[in-house]
Write a protein that holds these residues in place. Structure first.
Motif, mmCIF file in Angstrom:
data_model
loop_
_atom_site.group_PDB
_atom_site.id
_atom_site.type_symbol
_atom_site.label_atom_id
_atom_site.label_comp_id
_atom_site.label_asym_id
_atom_site.label_seq_id
_atom_site.Cartn_x
_atom_site.Cartn_y
_atom_site.Cartn_z
ATOM 1 N N GLY A 20 -4.113 -10.445 -41.218
ATOM 2 C CA GLY A 20 -4.616 -11.789 -41.502
ATOM 3 C C GLY A 20 -6.038 -11.748 -42.019
ATOM 4 O O GLY A 20 -6.377 -12.402 -43.014
ATOM 5 N N TYR A 21 -6.862 -10.928 -41.382
ATOM 6 C CA TYR A 21 -8.266 -10.799 -41.772
ATOM 7 C C TYR A 21 -8.384 -10.243 -43.191
ATOM 8 O O TYR A 21 -9.116 -10.767 -44.024
ATOM 9 C CB TYR A 21 -8.981 -9.892 -40.764
ATOM 10 N N PHE A 22 -7.615 -9.187 -43.463
ATOM 11 C CA PHE A 22 -7.647 -8.575 -44.788
ATOM 12 C C PHE A 22 -7.230 -9.580 -45.857
ATOM 13 O O PHE A 22 -7.842 -9.677 -46.910
ATOM 14 C CB PHE A 22 -6.718 -7.351 -44.824
ATOM 15 N N GLU A 23 -6.189 -10.357 -45.555
ATOM 16 C CA GLU A 23 -5.720 -11.330 -46.543
ATOM 17 C C GLU A 23 -6.770 -12.406 -46.796
ATOM 18 O O GLU A 23 -6.959 -12.852 -47.927
ATOM 19 C CB GLU A 23 -4.417 -11.982 -46.062
ATOM 20 N N ARG A 24 -7.481 -12.786 -45.728
ATOM 21 C CA ARG A 24 -8.502 -13.816 -45.893
ATOM 22 C C ARG A 24 -9.632 -13.318 -46.802
ATOM 23 O O ARG A 24 -10.055 -13.989 -47.727
ATOM 24 C CB ARG A 24 -9.060 -14.225 -44.528
ATOM 25 N N VAL A 25 -10.110 -12.098 -46.519
ATOM 26 C CA VAL A 25 -11.194 -11.532 -47.328
ATOM 27 C C VAL A 25 -10.731 -11.394 -48.782
ATOM 28 O O VAL A 25 -11.459 -11.723 -49.725
ATOM 29 C CB VAL A 25 -11.640 -10.151 -46.779
ATOM 30 N N PHE A 26 -9.516 -10.945 -48.947
ATOM 31 C CA PHE A 26 -8.947 -10.776 -50.285
ATOM 32 C C PHE A 26 -8.941 -12.110 -51.041
ATOM 33 O O PHE A 26 -9.335 -12.192 -52.213
ATOM 34 C CB PHE A 26 -7.527 -10.220 -50.138
ATOM 35 N N GLY A 27 -8.514 -13.160 -50.353
ATOM 36 C CA GLY A 27 -8.486 -14.491 -50.956
ATOM 37 C C GLY A 27 -9.875 -14.957 -51.361
ATOM 38 O O GLY A 27 -10.075 -15.477 -52.462
ATOM 39 N N ILE A 28 -10.848 -14.730 -50.477
ATOM 40 C CA ILE A 28 -12.236 -15.121 -50.780
ATOM 41 C C ILE A 28 -12.748 -14.353 -51.998
ATOM 42 O O ILE A 28 -13.375 -14.905 -52.892
ATOM 43 C CB ILE A 28 -13.150 -14.868 -49.556
ATOM 44 N N ASN A 29 -12.434 -13.048 -52.047
ATOM 45 C CA ASN A 29 -12.888 -12.230 -53.180
ATOM 46 C C ASN A 29 -12.304 -12.738 -54.492
ATOM 47 O O ASN A 29 -12.982 -12.762 -55.525
ATOM 48 C CB ASN A 29 -12.479 -10.763 -52.985
ATOM 49 N N MET A 30 -11.030 -13.149 -54.439
ATOM 50 C CA MET A 30 -10.425 -13.656 -55.677
ATOM 51 C C MET A 30 -11.109 -14.934 -56.128
ATOM 52 O O MET A 30 -11.394 -15.119 -57.306
ATOM 53 C CB MET A 30 -8.929 -13.892 -55.467
#
Ligand code: ATP
Ligand code: MG
Length: 384
Positions: A20-30
């Motif tokens: 979940g954390y990784f997906e959140r950071v990934f989304g923010i980066n995009m």
């Protein structure tokens, strides 16, 4: 029928409870990366969709996506309601005018009346009936029409997987301080570590007026390029002019680079601790130049006491590094011929295998602490 970009992420899958954390950071980066371009990002299980963008921005979006770490692959496709008539229209739209093809269907929506094989056969048959210039070849097709039935009543249709940058989302592996010169190696080192998910801050040393302002602009340009991969970078620039003058005046000239390296590492550690970086990163490669022998590294490493020094290029040949430099788009900038501070007051015969004792003896001729404090006051920063 709506044009969308489908994004699949990579190693994030492996991270179990951190997912979940990784997906959140990934989304923010995009979001950060696509700033300034109109779009919507939606998450669907295991992938992201970029929607509602202007056709004229498609190229720019793809270019930015190519730099985002954590992306395994992406595709430009069409989103339609899950209905055979609609799916066929989309398949027709992404179908090449001629050549051999096959249809590959994935069905996350298990409630749909037809199974994957049946959908592929039906759509393939209909395509054949409207275009005489295409032929099925299930073993070695020239193009593939992919049909992906999602759980939410929509279907994605696309014909190409574009390979993503791979790696992990920047920000999931802490933060490092990259010692960046204007050369080929250090931007590549930064790129490699950012790819492992690390936030990067940069530090550059100059010897103005012995080095010129173009040398500084070049580093700003390299750090800006890296910033596209690292989701934003702060660049610190510090003058080592006086340090070099003092070494030149008081010490054996053969030790210029060795001593300067130790100053750089000490200053870097202080900057890193202040900005919350957990390691230093350099572009050193074993044996590449006189200061990069294991003895040279021992000498510069000896003054860093609190943080690890990452040297991702240590085992690479120069041509492997150049290949990576070209691939990240840095090479043409790096080879511009401006002087680096390490070439100022360079002795004809730099010491190649310095012993720590000899280095320390030379260094004892200098007021190390006050030179460092004075250098730290010259810092300029840029948010790129
Ligand atoms: P590069 O291609 O990165 O300049 P290089 O092959 O020229 O590396 P050196 O000059 O020995 O090698 O530098 C080794 C490393 O020390 C660099 O990769 C970089 O991390 C750091 N470094 C060298 N010069 C500077 C500088 N002016 N400012 C910040 N870091 C530097
Ligand atoms: Mg260099």
């Amino acid at each position: 029928m709506e044009k969308v970009i489908i994004i699949r992420y990579s190693e994030i899958h492996l991270k179990g409870k951190n997912r979940g954390y990784f997906e959140r950071v990934f989304g923010i980066n995009m979001e950060k990366s696509l700033k300034g371009i109109m779009h919507e990002i939606h998450r669907q299980s295991g992938r992201y969709l970029i929607e509602e963008f202007d056709a004229k921005d498609e190229e720019a979006i793809l270019e930015r996506l190519s730099k985002i770490f954590g992306i395994h692959s992406y595709s430009v496709g069409l989103k339609v309601p899950t209905d055979m008539g609609e799916i066929f229209k989309a398949a027709e739209a992404v179908c090449s005018e001629s050549g051999t093809f096959k249809v590959v269907t994935h069905r996350a929506d298990k409630n749909f009346a037809l199974n994957s094989m049946q959908i592929s056969a039906e759509i393939g048959g209909r395509l054949l009936s409207v275009n005489r210039n295409i032929k099925v070849d299930v073993h070695d097709p020239q193009f593939i029409i992919n049909i992906d039935l999602r759980e939410n009543g929509t279907t994605l249709v696309f014909n190409k997987f574009i390979k993503g940058a791979g790696g992990m989302p920047v920000g999931t592996s802490g933060k490092g301080l990259l010692l960046i010169s204007g050369g080929i190696d250090s931007p590549v080192a930064g790129h490699m570590i950012a790819k492992r998910g690390m936030n990067i801050e940069c530090l550059h040393f100059h010897s103005y007026p012995y080095t010129n302002l173009q040398a500084k602009d070049k580093v700003i340009e390299l750090a800006s390029l890296l910033s596209g991969y690292a989701c934003g970078i702060k660049l610190n620039i510090i003058s080592v002019t006086h340090i070099q003058e003092e070494i030149h005046k008081k010490c054996n000239g053969e030790y210029m680079v060795t001593l300067l390296r130790r100053f750089m590492m000490r200053i870097a550690e202080k900057v890193a601790l202040k900005c919350g970086a957990q390691c230093l990163i350099t572009g050193e490669s074993l044996g590449q130049v006189a200061s990069q022998t294991i003895e040279g590294m021992t000498s510069s490493n000896a003054v860093v006491s609190k943080l690890p020094v990452l040297r991702p290029l240590c085992g690479f040949d120069k041509d492997e590094i150049i290949e990576r430099s070209r691939a990240m788009g840095a090479y043409e900038i790096s080879i511009r011929p401006y002087e680096d501070c390490c070439t100022v007051f360079l002795p004809r015969h730099p010491i190649i295998r310095p012993t720590l004792a000899a280095v320390e003896e030379e260094e004892a001729k200098l007021d190390v602490d006050s030179l460092i404090n004075e250098a730290l006051k010259t810092v300029e920063t840029y948010n790129l």
